[in-house]
Design a protein around this motif. Structure first.
Motif: not given
Length: 101
Positions: A72, A74-75, A77, A94, A96-97
């Motif tokens: 990702c 943005k994050c 990860q 994503c 996760k975020c």
């Protein structure tokens, strides 16, 4: 196949495990992706012209989509991708975020 050309991915299987790379080309019919400078194989080239020497060249070989994970932007990860449908638009998300990619 939710990953596209230009995405940053992390290799999770094989000899290049834990390396990150950018997708150069996708092959949806065979569920494979080609990464820039990763998953290299050595290929022996024969001389074609008189006086030319043979050589060993490293070429990138397609890798299975199951062996890579999307990273990702943005994050930062490695995560899975989901789909978000808003009215007539479909976008990738994503897991996760929850940021749209």
């Amino acid at each position: 196949m939710r990953i596209k050309k230009g995405d940053q991915v992390l290799i999770i299987k094989g000899k290049d495990k834990k390396k990150k790379g950018k997708i150069v080309r996708t092959f949806p019919a065979s569920n494979k992706v080609l990464l820039e400078g990763l998953n290299l194989k050595k290929m022996h080239k024969r001389p074609r012209k008189e006086g030319e020497k043979g050589q060993v060249v490293e070429i990138a070989v397609p890798l299975a989509v199951a062996s890579v994970m999307f990273v990702c932007p943005k994050c930062g990860q490695a995560s899975r991708l989901g789909c978000l449908i808003k009215e007539q638009n479909k976008s990738r998300v994503c897991k996760k975020c929850r940021a749209e990619v």
